[in-house]
Design a protein around this motif. Structure first.
Motif: not given
Length: 122
Positions: A66, A115, A60
């Motif tokens: 994503d 995430p 990230e």
């Protein structure tokens, strides 16, 4: 019964006991026994969780899309979860359904919960 192995040290098919036939002493003894397994498992789970968490946060930080983070998180989390279930399953003669559940739940965690969602302004 899910997870039952015919070659294990468990009673064979047709063995039935009274429901709730444990005494409080047996219940407490089994609880301590299960907590011992949880302690053994937690050592490995913490190490694997830290590595997985660090890797996903690193991806990230380097602005990986994503979807890419979710895919990498799902695959790694699923495989590592299955590894932990296989490892502990070796000691307790676990069956294939429990391993598959560990794999699937690990993949769901790695794809959707692990995430961080980036803000649109970032």
């Amino acid at each position: 019964m899910a997870g039952y192995l015919a070659y294990s040290d468990r009673p064979g098919p047709g063995w039935y006991a009274e429901p709730f036939s444990l005494s409080w002493e047996e219940f407490l003894s089994n609880t301590v026994y299960i907590l011992g397994w949880a302690l053994l498992l937690s050592i490995y789970a913490i190490i694997i969780a830290l590595v997985l968490f660090g890797l996903v946060r690193l991806l990230e930080r380097f602005k990986m899309p994503d979807l890419g983070v979710a895919i990498v998180g799902a695959v790694l989390s699923g495989l590592l979860s299955a590894y932990i279930v296989l490892g502990i399953g070796w000691y307790i003669a676990i069956g294939l359904p429990a391993i598959i559940v560990g794999l699937v739940l690990g993949m769901l965690f790695g794809a959707f919960l692990l995430p961080q969602k980036r803000s649109i302004a970032a």
